[in-house]
Design a protein around this motif. Sequence first.
Motif: not given
Length: 371
Positions: A266-267, A270
């Motif tokens: 997820d990081k 982003q």
Amino acid sequence: MKFHGHILRSGLWKAPERDLSSMLLDLNENQFLHEFLARFIATELKPGDLFTYPNYQMLLSELAKYCKVSPDSLLLTNGADQAIDLVIRSLFSPGDRVVVPSPVFSFYYQMLGVNGVVPVIVGFEKQAQRFVLPTDAVLESLRTCQGLILCNPNNPLGVRTDPEQLKALVEACVRQDKPMIVDECYFEYLQHSCLDAFSAVRQLFVIRSFSKYFGLAGLRLGYVVTRPESIRELMKVRGPWDVNHVAVKAALFCLQNRDAMQQAHDKLSQIKREIIEVCRANAIVVYESDTNFLLLQDQYDGRLANAFAQAKIRVSDCSQYPHSFGLLHNMLRVAVPASADLKKFLKAILLGSGSAAASVACLRSVEVILK
């Protein structure tokens, strides 16, 4: 004494020696698992992992659940590279012809060459800002060839094969009883696999890796997914302990801690979005991907590549990539950098954008982006 003629005629695929003090974004390594892997080293490794031979059944059982297949449908390999070698050696004979939609991971060309197998190249096409697989051309070439190799998502292009295209290709290989090798080393970034619908297909050989999403490139662990009867044949070619004990334990740790893997992913997603926004705001052409890397279009004077070099950021210049038909001219492939490296990376992007205003104000712009 003499070497096999196919080997003598083949080129040499040589791994780069890199300055490890640089920011390493050239080989698509996962930059987001430092703390997770440090925890593995601190809590899981024992001296016996180094002086004993490994067992594989526990990992095969866990991996079978992950892949939704039976354990006897899996073969562990020393990286995806060994999987490529074993499958090509086992399926094709000298003089065979194999369709290879290209460009693709260049080790495939190497392994085809040393085994005397002829790659029949079908080039991807560029439509606007997208790279497209010409399915009809692939199907036409398949009629006179002995098999098909497909990379999904593609490396170096970063694009997925449309599910309907994939279905058409699998069904053609089944009708003609020809092997189809599908490289899914970036599967986790796509979350769509041909195994979802075709795991029972005898002609299908899926190759995956723990190097990218799971961050274990240094331990060399890959695997093949296919029918159990084919796995038994491949096991005759692989050595009994080709996968080391530490790799087995690390893979188990990853599979048993998938929440941590998802957080890292997820990081990454982003930061990838932020990089795309910065590139587009500064007139740098960027191609989105279903992987952990991006393709950036450099200027003809190489100013973006120079900015990366000055910042000691290693990226992959794809201009000379084999069988790319000009699609990758002045194209730089960059892995998504870790959070701690993002400021330095974006400064290089802005300095290489060619905008004088961006060069003067780059530090201020980066500070705003990172707030």
